[in-house]
Design a protein around this motif. Structure first.
Motif, PDB file in Angstrom:
ATOM      1  N   GLN A  51       0.890  -1.309   0.015  1.00 28.01           N
ATOM      2  CA  GLN A  51       0.041  -0.012   0.179  1.00 28.01           C
ATOM      3  C   GLN A  51       0.861   1.142   0.159  1.00 28.01           C
ATOM      4  O   GLN A  51       0.579   2.310  -0.786  1.00 28.01           O
ATOM      5  N   GLU A  52       2.020   1.184   0.595  1.00 27.49           N
ATOM      6  CA  GLU A  52       2.830   2.359   0.808  1.00 27.49           C
ATOM      7  C   GLU A  52       3.651   2.599  -0.466  1.00 27.49           C
ATOM      8  O   GLU A  52       3.406   3.669  -0.936  1.00 27.49           O
ATOM      9  N   VAL A  53       4.068   1.653  -1.234  1.00 28.92           N
ATOM     10  CA  VAL A  53       4.597   1.578  -2.397  1.00 28.92           C
ATOM     11  C   VAL A  53       3.769   2.385  -3.305  1.00 28.92           C
ATOM     12  O   VAL A  53       3.948   3.037  -4.236  1.00 28.92           O
ATOM     13  N   ALA A  54       2.289   1.563  -3.461  1.00 29.66           N
ATOM     14  CA  ALA A  54       1.356   2.248  -4.515  1.00 29.66           C
ATOM     15  C   ALA A  54       0.979   3.637  -4.099  1.00 29.66           C
ATOM     16  O   ALA A  54       0.975   4.332  -5.074  1.00 29.66           O
ATOM     17  N   ARG A  55       0.956   4.152  -2.854  1.00 27.31           N
ATOM     18  CA  ARG A  55       0.695   5.456  -2.823  1.00 27.31           C
ATOM     19  C   ARG A  55       1.836   6.261  -3.090  1.00 27.31           C
ATOM     20  O   ARG A  55       1.475   7.376  -3.572  1.00 27.31           O
ATOM     21  N   THR A  56       3.212   5.985  -2.745  1.00 29.72           N
ATOM     22  CA  THR A  56       4.340   6.869  -3.378  1.00 29.72           C
ATOM     23  C   THR A  56       4.264   6.815  -4.878  1.00 29.72           C
ATOM     24  O   THR A  56       4.557   7.992  -5.321  1.00 29.72           O
ATOM     25  N   LEU A  57       4.253   5.658  -5.464  1.00 24.56           N
ATOM     26  CA  LEU A  57       4.117   5.874  -6.827  1.00 24.56           C
ATOM     27  C   LEU A  57       3.019   6.698  -7.373  1.00 24.56           C
ATOM     28  O   LEU A  57       3.014   7.535  -8.257  1.00 24.56           O
ATOM     29  N   GLN A  58       1.629   6.781  -6.840  1.00 27.15           N
ATOM     30  CA  GLN A  58       0.611   7.523  -7.495  1.00 27.15           C
ATOM     31  C   GLN A  58       0.993   9.039  -7.222  1.00 27.15           C
ATOM     32  O   GLN A  58       0.456   9.875  -7.973  1.00 27.15           O
ATOM     33  N   SER A  59       1.519   9.342  -5.986  1.00 29.07           N
ATOM     34  CA  SER A  59       1.769  10.735  -5.696  1.00 29.07           C
ATOM     35  C   SER A  59       2.902  11.247  -6.851  1.00 29.07           C
ATOM     36  O   SER A  59       2.804  12.211  -6.708  1.00 29.07           O
ATOM     37  N   ARG A  60       3.687  10.333  -7.287  1.00 27.12           N
ATOM     38  CA  ARG A  60       4.532  10.944  -8.467  1.00 27.12           C
ATOM     39  C   ARG A  60       4.196  10.748  -9.857  1.00 27.12           C
ATOM     40  O   ARG A  60       4.817  10.785 -10.502  1.00 27.12           O
ATOM     41  N   GLY A  61       2.707  10.309 -10.066  1.00 34.00           N
ATOM     42  CA  GLY A  61       2.309  10.047 -11.104  1.00 34.00           C
ATOM     43  C   GLY A  61       2.477   8.886 -11.843  1.00 34.00           C
ATOM     44  O   GLY A  61       2.575   8.608 -13.264  1.00 34.00           O
ATOM     45  N   ILE A  62       2.889   7.994 -11.274  1.00 32.65           N
ATOM     46  CA  ILE A  62       3.367   6.587 -11.779  1.00 32.65           C
ATOM     47  C   ILE A  62       2.235   5.534 -11.417  1.00 32.65           C
ATOM     48  O   ILE A  62       1.848   5.334 -10.323  1.00 32.65           O
ATOM     49  N   SER A  63       1.815   4.708 -12.456  1.00 31.16           N
ATOM     50  CA  SER A  63       0.878   3.700 -12.025  1.00 31.16           C
ATOM     51  C   SER A  63       1.678   2.484 -11.238  1.00 31.16           C
ATOM     52  O   SER A  63       2.755   2.258 -11.701  1.00 31.16           O
ATOM     53  N   PRO A  64       0.814   2.058 -10.207  1.00 33.72           N
ATOM     54  CA  PRO A  64       1.323   0.771  -9.506  1.00 33.72           C
ATOM     55  C   PRO A  64       1.660  -0.335 -10.435  1.00 33.72           C
ATOM     56  O   PRO A  64       2.081  -1.255  -9.959  1.00 33.72           O
TER      57      PRO A  64
END
Length: 393
Positions: free
Chosen positions: A134-147
């Motif tokens: 969840q943390e990784v997905a949230r970080t990626l989304q915050s940088r505009g990258i799809s999980p």
């Protein structure tokens, strides 16, 4: 042949008079096999499922709030502790987890195989792994990258083993194991009674003094031992098949619920008629070899008890190769394996149940086992001719 029949009938009648022998060698295997097949596995899986569904306390130290929430969501109750490792070692808690410098350390008692502690450790690992994702997905989304970039391709595993091997399940291990074991146990009772037992009763000398040729006496005793050994082995296989088919069909819903929809428990023996015939011929040849060995050992003993002390190590000799069958896939099988006495039989039984036995394996195993059976019979006859063995009491 009339003398052989008389000796055979005498020994069989002696066995039939012992109701305890009939119960322990013929009836008990049928009753015990279904219980042994399903009982321990079902009890263990039921305990694991209960542990997974219940809420367990776990020691925690310096865990951030998101991690505590993840543990509660995984049916775990965080309990703050100062020394998590000691709490687990002294069995005050089934497991514990500590956090320091960006790293989680999980404590559990893992040396005893599948335990309650190992199940709780698995729940903690699952909860923290989900939190990490969840943390990784949230970080990626915050940088505009799809999980989805974390899973560029999918992976699936499909069982490509033969149909017979898949359907056999645990039978692939149980049938060779109990077939060999009950041949030894069933033949042992009669072999000892007809040799050391007759020595104790003083009837062996009278039998040898009769005008019946010695070879016919040995053949009669060997045939009686062979029949009981095979009957005991067939009783165990009957119990296994009943457990794998009848019992499984009656309790299919309960078993599937316990297994979580899997099919690894029990199994169904799905052989062609030729496969069943090959199984019986292999068991017959192995029994023919072993009964002569047991008669030789029994005759050498001074008493019934001494004979039993010789037979017990003989069984242990076969247990290790039988257990090693579980790892037969790791062996690079050589042709000469199928010429080794006894071990070739175990390998072939394993292959027959799994449907992977080849023609040359069957032929080589049968030929060598028949040769060993004849040699063992000659050894038994030689022992009966030696006075220092027959009158060793």
């Amino acid at each position: 042949m009339d003398n052989v029949k008389r000796i055979f009938r005498k020994e069989i009648l002696s066995v039939l008079r012992e109701r305890r022998v009939i119960f322990s060698t013929l009836i008990l295997p049928i009753l015990l096999m279904p219980l042994l097949m399903y009982g321990p596995s079902l009890l263990l899986r039921n305990a694991v499922r209960t542990t997974a569904e219940q809420v367990q306390p776990v020691g925690v130290k310096n865990l951030p709030e998101p991690a505590l929430e993840a543990l509660r969501a995984a049916k775990l109750q965080p309990v703050p502790v100062d020394d998590p490792e000691t709490q687990v070692r002294e069995k005050k808690l089934p497991a514990a987890v500590a956090y320091a410098e960006g790293r989680y350390v999980i404590y559990g008692r893992l040396s005893g195989g599948l335990t309650q502690s190992s199940v709780v450790v698995g729940k903690i690992e699952g909860a923290l792994r989900a939190l990490k994702e969840q943390e990784v997905a949230r970080t990626l989304q915050s940088r505009g990258i799809s999980p989805a970039v974390l899973e560029p391709f999918g992976i699936s595993t499909q069982d490509a083993s033969p149909k017979q091997e898949r359907s056999a399940g645990l039978l692939a291990f149980f049938i060779p194991y109990f077939l060999v074991l009950f041949i030894l146990i069933g033949g042992q009772v009669v072999a000892i009674d007809t040799t050391a037992g007759e020595k104790e009763k003083g009837t062996l000398e009278a039998l040898l003094a009769t005008p019946v040729p010695l070879s016919q006496i040995v053949l009669g005793k060997a045939l009686a031992t062979l029949v009981v050994a095979l009957a005991a082995a067939l009783s165990s296989v009957t119990g296994i098949v009943l457990g794998g088919t009848v019992v499984r069909s009656f309790f299919a819903r309960q078993l599937e619920a316990m297994q979580g929809g899997g099919s690894q428990l029990g199994g169904v023996l799905a052989l062609e008629p030729a496969g069943y015939l090959a199984l019986l011929v292999t068991a017959f040849l192995f029994a023919a070899m072993m009964v002569s060995v047991q008669l030789t050992l029994g005759l050498y003993a001074r008493s019934f008890k001494e004979a039993q002390s010789y037979m017990a190590p003989l069984q242990f000799v076969f247990i290790l190769p039988l257990i090693a069958l579980q790892f037969s896939d790791f062996l690079t099988q050589q042709q000469w394996y199928y010429a080794l006495p006894a071990f070739n039989v175990m390998l072939l039984l394993d292959g027959l149940v799994k449907g992977s036995a080849q023609g040359w394996q069957i032929g080589l195993t049968w030929a060598t086992t028949l040769l060993f059976a004849l040699l063992a019979l000659m050894l038994a006859m030689r022992s009966f001719r030696r006075e220092e063995v027959v009158f060793r009491n």
